[in-house]
Motif scaffolding. Sequence first.
Motif, PDB file in Angstrom:
ATOM      1  N   UNK A 267     -15.478  14.060  12.173  1.00 15.80           N
ATOM      2  CA  UNK A 267     -14.157  13.678  11.664  1.00 15.80           C
ATOM      3  C   UNK A 267     -13.830  14.427  10.381  1.00 15.80           C
ATOM      4  N   UNK A 268     -14.770  14.517   9.476  1.00 15.94           N
ATOM      5  CA  UNK A 268     -14.540  15.229   8.221  1.00 15.94           C
ATOM      6  C   UNK A 268     -14.345  16.724   8.446  1.00 15.94           C
ATOM      7  N   UNK A 269     -15.105  17.292   9.385  1.00 13.06           N
ATOM      8  CA  UNK A 269     -14.937  18.714   9.691  1.00 13.06           C
ATOM      9  C   UNK A 269     -13.553  18.996  10.255  1.00 13.06           C
ATOM     10  N   UNK A 270     -13.076  18.115  11.132  1.00 15.13           N
ATOM     11  CA  UNK A 270     -11.752  18.310  11.727  1.00 15.13           C
ATOM     12  C   UNK A 270     -10.656  18.220  10.673  1.00 15.13           C
ATOM     13  N   UNK A 271     -10.738  17.229   9.799  1.00 18.87           N
ATOM     14  CA  UNK A 271      -9.714  17.074   8.758  1.00 18.87           C
ATOM     15  C   UNK A 271      -9.732  18.253   7.789  1.00 18.87           C
ATOM     16  N   UNK A 272     -10.897  18.686   7.386  1.00 14.13           N
ATOM     17  CA  UNK A 272     -10.988  19.808   6.440  1.00 14.13           C
ATOM     18  C   UNK A 272     -10.493  21.097   7.071  1.00 14.13           C
ATOM     19  N   UNK A 273     -10.851  21.326   8.328  1.00 11.83           N
ATOM     20  CA  UNK A 273     -10.398  22.544   8.992  1.00 11.83           C
ATOM     21  C   UNK A 273      -8.884  22.545   9.191  1.00 11.83           C
ATOM     22  N   UNK A 274      -8.315  21.403   9.565  1.00  8.74           N
ATOM     23  CA  UNK A 274      -6.859  21.317   9.743  1.00  8.74           C
ATOM     24  C   UNK A 274      -6.126  21.547   8.428  1.00  8.74           C
ATOM     25  N   UNK A 275      -6.667  21.044   7.338  1.00 11.82           N
ATOM     26  CA  UNK A 275      -6.004  21.243   6.042  1.00 11.82           C
ATOM     27  C   UNK A 275      -6.028  22.715   5.632  1.00 11.82           C
ATOM     28  N   UNK A 276      -7.145  23.407   5.899  1.00 12.63           N
ATOM     29  CA  UNK A 276      -7.207  24.835   5.559  1.00 12.63           C
ATOM     30  C   UNK A 276      -6.258  25.634   6.448  1.00 12.63           C
ATOM     31  N   UNK A 277      -6.200  25.305   7.739  1.00 13.56           N
ATOM     32  CA  UNK A 277      -5.277  26.007   8.633  1.00 13.56           C
ATOM     33  C   UNK A 277      -3.835  25.793   8.195  1.00 13.56           C
ATOM     34  N   UNK A 278      -3.514  24.574   7.779  1.00 12.56           N
ATOM     35  CA  UNK A 278      -2.158  24.294   7.285  1.00 12.56           C
ATOM     36  C   UNK A 278      -1.864  25.088   6.016  1.00 12.56           C
ATOM     37  N   UNK A 279      -2.853  25.194   5.140  1.00 11.32           N
ATOM     38  CA  UNK A 279      -2.665  25.973   3.912  1.00 11.32           C
ATOM     39  C   UNK A 279      -2.460  27.451   4.222  1.00 11.32           C
ATOM     40  N   UNK A 280      -3.185  27.974   5.195  1.00 14.18           N
ATOM     41  CA  UNK A 280      -3.042  29.384   5.573  1.00 14.18           C
ATOM     42  C   UNK A 280      -1.656  29.651   6.133  1.00 14.18           C
ATOM     43  N   UNK A 281      -1.145  28.743   6.960  1.00 10.81           N
ATOM     44  CA  UNK A 281       0.189  28.930   7.524  1.00 10.81           C
ATOM     45  C   UNK A 281       1.267  28.886   6.444  1.00 10.81           C
ATOM     46  N   UNK A 282       1.139  27.935   5.532  1.00 11.99           N
ATOM     47  CA  UNK A 282       2.114  27.867   4.444  1.00 11.99           C
ATOM     48  C   UNK A 282       2.056  29.114   3.572  1.00 11.99           C
ATOM     49  N   UNK A 283       0.857  29.593   3.310  1.00 15.23           N
ATOM     50  CA  UNK A 283       0.710  30.802   2.506  1.00 15.23           C
ATOM     51  C   UNK A 283       1.305  32.004   3.222  1.00 15.23           C
ATOM     52  N   UNK A 284       1.137  32.084   4.542  1.00 15.53           N
ATOM     53  CA  UNK A 284       1.698  33.205   5.308  1.00 15.53           C
ATOM     54  C   UNK A 284       3.219  33.198   5.254  1.00 15.53           C
TER      55      UNK A 284
END
Length: 472
Positions: A267-284
Amino acid sequence: MKKIHLLILKSFIRPFIVTFFIVMFVLLMLFLFKYIDDLIGKGFQWYIILELMMYASMTNVAMALPLSVLLSSIMTYGSLGENYELVAIKSAGISLGRAMYPMMIVVTMLSIGAFLFSDYMLPIANFKYYSLLYDVRQQKTAFLISEGIFNNSIPGYSIRVQKKDADGQTLHGVMIYQKEEKTNNLSVLFAKEGIMYRTPDDMYLVLKLKDGIQYSEAPDKRNINARQQFNRRRFASTERKFDLSDFKMKRTDASEWRSTIQMMNLKQLTLSQDSIIKTVRQSTNSNAAMMSPYIKYFVMPHKAIKGSTTRALPAVALKGKVLHNALPGAQSSAQTIRDMLKPVSERYQEESKTIRKYSIEYNKKFTLSAACLALFLIGAPLGAIIRKGGLGLPVVVSVIFFLLYYIIATIGEKSAKEGSITPAMGMWAAIFILTPIGLFLSYKAANDSVLFDTEAYKRFFNKIFKRKAATA
């Protein structure tokens, strides 16, 4: 039928427990050999070392469990085959698949337990292990006075002892150099003998010295000359106390390790990975909006508009001063875009690497369970084919197949971290390669294959050589 299942289960459980603890012991010895320099001579209490060994053993389960399943399954079915018990089972009309049925249930239960362990227990064990190991390695060496060398463990002091008695406390020929950094004063003390002991709270080291002399240099009263005063003092007995607070192990804050990937569950891995992916998309998206003013282009319609006349755009050739003025502007815009893209690209690569690490750790939670099943599919039919029990040939064969699994898994994980292949492909490569081998061996074992029968190979080659001799 139930008696046969019970016989096979009893034949499997005992070697499984024995091999599991043997493998755990070997891996624990490797851990001690690796970190022996960080544990010896630092004054740790026995329970600190025992706690570290316990957490290290828990982290080794991911390697010990598949190897134990492979080795014990080879030993079980090899012993049954060596004692002709498999022959009796087959003569009773029971196929090898049905004989493996109870073992499949047990190994499946072990795989489920391995998954629960890797998701719930292993993150906690990793957290305890790595945090304690970090504190142990950061711990200063315990103050031990050795003979014939200068001991510089205590800051500001250099102590040399010519000889120590067998009790470890009585000293002879003591020499102590002391330098105060603030005043730049030097002090040298010589004593013929002394006694060393620690205070009951283990906070100070006390040296009781006898029959000695002390030389010291000090600045004058006006602090003009740093070494104007020279003092010499003889003593019949004196006492020196050294602070040992720096040698006490200090534990780091537990919150510093909570964000580490190895300390997370699914559960923690999924939440952390989703937050990083969201940050990458916003940064792009923000980077594209930031660089768009520097990119100049013509917008042309994809299709011709009805009722409008289209004509080709005239070719524009820049010459002379116009070209001379346009090139610096274009070069400046290109350099600006390049400078803006460089940190963005580096940050994107680091974030992509972090996302791959999360995905690798996510898949690793399942590969432990799958490895137990895949290696059992190899070990059980392999034992039935080679028909050898004990710790001889089964150990050699199991080590070979486990090394194959470990090498493929390591290469796949490294390639996934570098981005050469996807994390799922890298983590499951060993399972995808070994499972067909296990199915092939199961097919051969069910059909009484002579795959590892040396006599069959001898007869085959003898026939070939006889044919060659006859034709010659």
